[in-house]
Write a protein that holds these residues in place. Structure first.
Motif, short mmCIF file in Angstrom:
data_model
loop_
_atom_site.label_atom_id
_atom_site.label_comp_id
_atom_site.label_asym_id
_atom_site.label_seq_id
_atom_site.Cartn_x
_atom_site.Cartn_y
_atom_site.Cartn_z
N TYR A 9 -6.24 -10.01 -5.28
CA TYR A 9 -6.38 -8.60 -5.64
C TYR A 9 -7.69 -8.01 -5.15
O TYR A 9 -7.75 -6.84 -4.76
CB TYR A 9 -6.22 -8.42 -7.16
CG TYR A 9 -4.80 -8.53 -7.62
CD1 TYR A 9 -3.83 -7.61 -7.17
CD2 TYR A 9 -4.38 -9.54 -8.48
CE1 TYR A 9 -2.51 -7.70 -7.58
CE2 TYR A 9 -3.06 -9.64 -8.89
CZ TYR A 9 -2.14 -8.73 -8.44
OH TYR A 9 -0.83 -8.83 -8.83
N ASP A 10 -8.75 -8.83 -5.15
CA ASP A 10 -10.02 -8.34 -4.61
C ASP A 10 -9.90 -8.04 -3.12
O ASP A 10 -10.40 -7.02 -2.63
CB ASP A 10 -11.12 -9.38 -4.84
CG ASP A 10 -11.55 -9.46 -6.30
OD1 ASP A 10 -11.24 -8.52 -7.06
OD2 ASP A 10 -12.17 -10.47 -6.68
N GLY A 65 -8.18 -0.36 0.20
CA GLY A 65 -8.80 0.81 -0.41
C GLY A 65 -8.02 1.28 -1.64
O GLY A 65 -7.00 0.70 -2.01
N GLU A 66 -8.51 2.33 -2.25
CA GLU A 66 -7.89 2.86 -3.45
C GLU A 66 -6.63 3.66 -3.15
O GLU A 66 -5.74 3.77 -3.99
CB GLU A 66 -8.89 3.74 -4.22
CG GLU A 66 -10.13 3.00 -4.70
CD GLU A 66 -9.84 2.01 -5.81
OE1 GLU A 66 -8.75 2.11 -6.40
OE2 GLU A 66 -10.69 1.15 -6.07
N HIS A 105 3.51 1.39 -1.70
CA HIS A 105 3.72 1.37 -3.16
C HIS A 105 4.89 2.27 -3.56
O HIS A 105 4.73 3.23 -4.33
CB HIS A 105 2.44 1.83 -3.86
CG HIS A 105 2.21 1.09 -5.16
ND1 HIS A 105 1.67 -0.17 -5.19
CD2 HIS A 105 2.44 1.44 -6.45
CE1 HIS A 105 1.56 -0.56 -6.46
NE2 HIS A 105 2.02 0.40 -7.24
N TRP A 138 -7.56 -9.35 6.12
CA TRP A 138 -6.29 -9.63 5.43
C TRP A 138 -5.47 -10.68 6.18
O TRP A 138 -4.68 -11.40 5.59
CB TRP A 138 -5.49 -8.34 5.30
CG TRP A 138 -4.19 -8.48 4.58
CD1 TRP A 138 -2.95 -8.58 5.12
CD2 TRP A 138 -4.01 -8.54 3.16
NE1 TRP A 138 -1.99 -8.69 4.14
CE2 TRP A 138 -2.62 -8.66 2.93
CE3 TRP A 138 -4.88 -8.49 2.07
CZ2 TRP A 138 -2.09 -8.74 1.64
CZ3 TRP A 138 -4.35 -8.56 0.80
CH2 TRP A 138 -2.97 -8.69 0.59
N LYS A 171 0.81 -1.22 0.00
CA LYS A 171 0.00 0.00 0.00
C LYS A 171 0.85 1.27 0.00
O LYS A 171 0.43 2.30 -0.54
CB LYS A 171 -0.95 -0.01 1.20
CG LYS A 171 -2.04 -1.08 1.13
CD LYS A 171 -2.80 -1.05 -0.19
CE LYS A 171 -3.54 0.26 -0.40
NZ LYS A 171 -4.30 0.27 -1.68
N LYS A 186 -7.90 -4.89 -2.52
CA LYS A 186 -8.70 -3.70 -2.78
C LYS A 186 -9.70 -3.44 -1.66
O LYS A 186 -9.87 -2.29 -1.22
CB LYS A 186 -9.44 -3.86 -4.12
CG LYS A 186 -10.25 -2.64 -4.52
CD LYS A 186 -10.91 -2.85 -5.88
CE LYS A 186 -11.72 -1.63 -6.29
NZ LYS A 186 -12.37 -1.84 -7.62
N ASP A 187 -10.35 -4.51 -1.17
CA ASP A 187 -11.34 -4.34 -0.10
C ASP A 187 -10.72 -3.84 1.19
O ASP A 187 -11.27 -2.97 1.88
CB ASP A 187 -12.06 -5.67 0.17
CG ASP A 187 -12.98 -6.08 -0.98
OD1 ASP A 187 -13.31 -5.21 -1.80
OD2 ASP A 187 -13.33 -7.27 -1.05
#
Length: 217
Positions: free
Chosen positions: A77-78, A85-86, A32, A97, A30, A81-82
């Motif tokens: 990946y789902d 978040g974006e 990134h 998780w 995250k 994302k859940d």
């Protein structure tokens, strides 16, 4: 990144290792920090956390193989994302998780692979000798049983034979139906023949399916 590194070295050291590994994975992916390779590096970091605890070898602690299998990649990946978040959202609940199921399934996969090759080798040696061939020919039959292509040079190396003996053995395995020959000269290779069918059937009956003990289904 400095905060993450400090946490990796000093933070929540009393927490279960699979929780720390999962959070290291989530936090790095995250944050990134790179244009590419964040997912792979984050999964490698998760394995590193396990390794630092001397818990288990990477074949069991890494979930890279399991996540690349079938629909698991899309579920991964789902979930990312859940939970994540974006954008960077440290206030979101990371509970979903922390799922040890993937690690359990990866460990089962590695264990089943070891058991498959052990049992298949013993079965092949037994059946080859029953058919009147030398047990060393299992070196050629093992990769064929696993669905691979076998070459004479590969068998010669693995069984530590000279070229003449290896060539005679390959011809004997083709003649008795253990292998099928394809191609000519340098392009020749071999695959499993009809004599391998009973061995394949037996391996299917003794290979246990995987089971996720954390699944709610």
């Amino acid at each position: 990144m400095a905060e993450l590194v400090a946490w990796l070295n000093e933070g929540d050291l009393d927490s279960p290792v699979h929780v720390r590994a999962s959070m290291a994975h989530l936090n790095l992916v995250k944050i990134h920090p790179w244009a590419d390779g964040n997912g792979r590096t984050s999964r490698a970091l998760s394995t590193l956390v396990f390794s630092r605890e001397a818990l288990m070898p990477s074949e069991f602690s890494s979930i890279e193989e399991w996540l690349g299998h079938g629909q698991n990649t899309y579920r991964y990946y789902d979930m990312l994302k859940d939970v994540g978040g974006e954008v960077w959202s440290p206030q979101r609940d990371a509970g979903p998780w922390i799922c040890p199921g993937a690690h359990h399934m990866q460990a089962q996969t590695a264990k089943r692979r070891i058991e498959f090759f052990r049992d298949a080798w013993l079965l092949l040696v037994d059946q080859v000798e029953i058919s009147g061939l030398d047990k060393r020919m299992a070196f050629a039959l093992m990769p064929a049983l696993a669905g691979g292509k076998v070459r004479r040079t590969m068998y010669q190396r693995d069984a530590d034979l000279n070229s003449d003996t290896a060539m005679r053995d390959m011809k004997a395995m083709v003649r008795t139906g253990w292998l099928r020959s394809h191609g000519q000269a340098r392009g020749r290779f071999y695959t499993a023949g009809p004599a391998m069918d009973p061995v394949k059937a037996k391996m299917k009956t003794i290979t246990k399916p995987l089971h996720n003990p954390y699944s709610t289904r």
